[in-house]
Design an enzyme around this catalytic site. Structure first.
Site, short mmCIF file in Angstrom:
data_model
loop_
_atom_site.label_atom_id
_atom_site.label_comp_id
_atom_site.label_asym_id
_atom_site.label_seq_id
_atom_site.Cartn_x
_atom_site.Cartn_y
_atom_site.Cartn_z
N HIS A 7 0.81 -1.21 0.00
CA HIS A 7 0.00 0.00 0.00
C HIS A 7 0.85 1.27 0.00
CE1 HIS A 7 0.80 0.85 4.29
NE2 HIS A 7 0.76 -0.47 4.44
N ASP A 8 0.40 2.25 -0.77
CA ASP A 8 0.98 3.60 -0.79
C ASP A 8 2.38 3.67 -1.38
OD1 ASP A 8 -1.20 5.10 0.70
OD2 ASP A 8 -0.67 3.61 2.22
N GLY A 32 4.90 -0.91 3.01
CA GLY A 32 4.12 0.25 2.64
C GLY A 32 4.95 1.51 2.49
#
Length: 270
Positions: A122-123, A140
C-alpha cells in the site's frame, strides 16, 4: 481490433474496458476498474475494485492488482491503485491499494517490469522504467525512482526511498534510503559507490559519471560533516544536475541514508 472477453472470464458490467483489450479465461475484473486500450489479461489474473491502468499493460496468470492493503487500520475506504502504460506484471505479482493514512493510492509509472511473486504494498510510489525482480517484497510507502533495478528476493522496509538509476543487489535488506545512481547490497545493505555499469548502459557521459564518483567520495568518504560535505560537492561540480540531485536526495532523507561500505570495499565505484 475489438475487445475480446473469454466466455469463462468474469467481468463486471460496470468495469470500463478500452479498445483491443484481451481478457483470458477465468480472469476476474471487478466493478470499479478502468483498463486502457490494448491491455492483455492472461488466464486466472484478477483486477479488483479501485484499480485503473493505462494502455498496453500485460497482466500475467495469477497476478492480482488492486486488493485491499495489509494494514490493520484500513476500514474499507475508497483508495486506489493507479498504473501507467506498458507495464508487465508477471505471474503471482500482487499490488495493493493505498490507505487513508498514506497517499490514498498506490502509484506505478510506465514501462516497468515486475517479475514473478513481487509484491508492491500500500501507498508505494514506483517511477518509470523500473525493474523489480522475482520475490521482491516492498513494505508500505516505499518510493522507487525512475530506471532503478531491484534484484531478486530483496526486502525494502516501509517509507524507504530508492533513488533513480540505483541498483539494489539481491538477497538484501534495505531499511534506509538508497541515493540515486548508487549500487547497494548486503544482508544489511551498504553502499558500494556509483552504479557504473548501469549508468554507462543508460548513456551517461564519462564526464557525468566522473562527477558522480567524485561527489560520492566527497559526501561519504571525505570525513567531513554531512552538511559540509554536501556543500563541498555542490561547489566542486556546479551546474551538474546529477550531483545536484544526489545532494538534494541526501538532504531530504527522513529515514537516513544507507551507510557506505568503507574505503576498502569492492563494488561499483572503482
Amino acid at each position: 481490433m475489438a475487445t475480446t472477453i473469454h466466455p469463462a472470464a468474469v467481468v463486471h458490467p460496470e468495469a470500463k474496458l478500452g479498445q483491443d483489450v484481451q481478457v483470458g479465461p477465468y480472469c476476474v475484473i471487478e466493478a470499479k476498474v478502468e483498463i486502457g486500450d490494448g491491455c492483455r489479461l492472461d488466464a486466472f489474473s484478477q483486477v479488483k475494485n479501485y484499480t485503473s491502468m493505462g494502455p498496453g499493460n500485460h497482466v500475467r496468470s495469477y497476478a492480482c492488482l488492486g486488493d485491499e492493503p495489509q494494514h490493520l487500520g484500513f476500514k474499507g475506504e475508497e483508495t486506489w491503485v493507479r498504473i501507467g502504460e506498458g507495464n508487465d506484471f508477471r505471474e503471482f505479482v500482487t499490488v495493493h491499494r493505498g490507505t487513508p493514512q498514506g497517499h490514498m493510492q498506490t502509484k506505478i509509472g510506465s514501462h516497468c517490469l515486475f517479475m514473478a511473486y513481487a509484491h508492491v504494498a500500500h501507498d508505494c510510489l514506483i517511477g518509470d522504467h523500473v525493474i523489480v525482480a522475482n520475490a521482491v517484497s516492498m513494505a508500505g510507502h516505499v518510493e522507487i525512482g525512475d530506471h532503478a533495478i531491484v534484484s531478486g528476493m530483496v526486502a525494502i522496509q516501509q517509507f524507504a526511498r530508492v533513488g533513480e538509476y540505483a541498483f539494489l543487489g539481491g538477497l538484501s535488506g534495505y531499511s534506509n534510503d538508497v541515493p540515486p545512481y548508487m549500487l547497494a547490497q548486503g544482508t544489511r545493505a551498504k553502499l558500494y559507490g556509483p552504479n557504473l555499469i548501469g549508468l554507462k548502459r543508460k548513456g551517461f557521459s564519462t564526464q557525468t559519471i566522473g562527477a558522480i564518483k567524485k561527489a560520492y567520495r566527497t559526501i561519504f568518504r571525505s570525513g567531513l560533516m554531512r552538511e559540509e560535505a554536501l556543500a563541498k560537492a555542490l561547489a566542486e561540480f556546479p551546474g551538474v544536475p546529477e550531483v545536484e540531485r544526489l545532494v538534494e536526495f541526501v538532504k531530504t532523507t527522513t529515514r537516513g541514508i544507507t551507510s557506505d561500505a568503507g574505503r576498502g570495499a569492492s563494488g561499483g565505484e572503482d
